[in-house]
Design a protein around this motif. Sequence first.
Motif, PDB file in Angstrom:
ATOM      1  N   PHE A  44       0.847  -1.180   0.000  1.00  0.00           N
ATOM      2  CA  PHE A  44       0.000   0.000   0.000  1.00  0.00           C
ATOM      3  C   PHE A  44       0.886   1.235   0.000  1.00  0.00           C
ATOM      4  N   GLY A  45       0.318   2.352  -0.307  1.00  0.00           N
ATOM      5  CA  GLY A  45       1.086   3.592  -0.288  1.00  0.00           C
ATOM      6  C   GLY A  45       0.219   4.786  -0.629  1.00  0.00           C
ATOM      7  N   HIS A  46       0.900   5.917  -0.760  1.00  0.00           N
ATOM      8  CA  HIS A  46       0.222   7.169  -1.101  1.00  0.00           C
ATOM      9  C   HIS A  46       0.988   7.797  -2.256  1.00  0.00           C
ATOM     10  N   ASP A  47       0.283   8.163  -3.286  1.00  0.00           N
ATOM     11  CA  ASP A  47       0.925   8.719  -4.472  1.00  0.00           C
ATOM     12  C   ASP A  47       2.084   7.804  -4.896  1.00  0.00           C
ATOM     13  N   ARG A  48       3.304   8.332  -4.908  1.00  0.00           N
ATOM     14  CA  ARG A  48       4.425   7.530  -5.364  1.00  0.00           C
ATOM     15  C   ARG A  48       5.205   6.875  -4.228  1.00  0.00           C
ATOM     16  N   GLU A  49       4.684   6.971  -3.022  1.00  0.00           N
ATOM     17  CA  GLU A  49       5.402   6.426  -1.868  1.00  0.00           C
ATOM     18  C   GLU A  49       4.805   5.083  -1.465  1.00  0.00           C
TER      19      GLU A  49
END
Lengths: 339, 181
Positions: free
Chosen positions: A22-27
């Motif tokens: 899982f992540g957020h945007d490109r992270e």
Amino acid sequence: MSGDFAQSPAPGPLTRDRHFRFGHDREIGGSRRSAAQVYWTEYGACTRAEEGPAREFERAMVEMAACFGSLSIACAGGPLAIAAIAVAERLGMPARVVTVALDGVAPPLPPTRLEVLRIDAPFAEFAAFAGDFAERAGSGCGWTALAAFIAARDDGPHLADHGEITLVDHGVDRVRAAAPAPGNIALADAEAFTGLDRWMAREGRPGIAQPLRWSAELVAAQLACPPMRHWIAAALAGGPTRARAPDSHSARLAMWRQILPVLGAAVPARPWPDPELRARIRLLTRALRRRAPGGGAVHHHPLHRLASRLGIDFGPGLGEGRDLYGTVGAVPPDFGDAA
Amino acid sequence: MTTQVSTPATPATPTLARLRCGPLGFETWRREIAPLWHMEGAADMIAPTVNGHGQMQYCGRELAERVRVLPVAAALDGLRVAWTSIYNISDQALRLRGIYVLPQWRSCGIGRHLVAHAIDQWPATWDRVFLYARSENVERYRRWGFAVVEGHGPRFHRPGLGASPGLIVQMIRWRDQTSPG
């Protein structure tokens, strides 16, 4: 789904081969840094045919125990814990059960020969912990906070009673209890659920936050089990009952009722989870959401795409998604001058 | 709304001839479009994209890799008066999100012109455009070439923080049809 992302090292979800991410945007794997970031999840492909949810769950238990040598099975009143206790007992795994009683109210616990650690705490103490957890882990879910609360009071390798697989039908309008559009089904992954992954990683807490996502085969088996197929078929067929079942909650419970006896567990007479506990957690969740801005995001994985990745054959037609909204090719499209 | 956006001087030439459409930075765009969703003061909560009840076909890291968001605005004599954004939800389909024209400049063709501009930025590979229309705007978008998606009806929508709920319906326009502009 590769790309030029910096691969974050260890933190984040612990699943077999780290197939679930899982992540957020490109992270990858970290915490939300702004309320507008886009939350996402990903699943790895199956490496073999799934063998049904009971068999895959048992395999997962063996593999998870092998990772740590033993397991602390958290019991928050869900069927996952009941199944895990039964499998651990039957296979003679080194395991114990950790449960929590809040203001003296404990989740139902099946009879077991395993060692049981019962944590007694005032609900107010849990609520205070949950508020801090919401802010630090970006999760406004009371159930996830409860899973973390149990993990925080036990030092064994934690097996969370948490993170069920849920499908939703986008064609249903939940507020109006109506179905204004054809079936359009997706796997819904709430950002709040992976708050436990983030919290465990930060705390250096050993264990598994997402046991039901342990392997791609276990995910596939849950999605392809008969109750889930029945729910999917009903959603796609339309009909008067569709609007009353906007998600696969009932199918999920039906699956557990089918596989618990196979795993050697009795189906509890009381509902999952305990109604009194459920009511208190629901109230707490409302308060927690305000302390985790943006953390209420949900990533929707179109079922036809996930089925393709996991090798599940749901037959022809899986709702309007692909036909109406277009496809996603193996390589990125040519954007020309756009954006 | 920022003070930068105000009513230009009385038009001396036909409005559309003085209109200039172009891209806008996302941070500026969301701050200026916030009134559409009753999110003044909370613009930082506005995400670049939304799923739109299962429209989005990208998933996982594709959401960062494959989706291009194009915030655009229309300016009259250098002052912005209308905003929208457009992004791809698959390799063939686009989503128009939020069409906001300052109240004093409505019914002048500005929104329609801006939408045509936004769509025209995309290669023909993207052959269809979706939007969600509030019930009261459905007829307007029909005139722009959109049609209610077959099998879709009105559904609940709460546009923003503290705003009154309403109904929205999904509409589509195929790009091989006559331009809405």
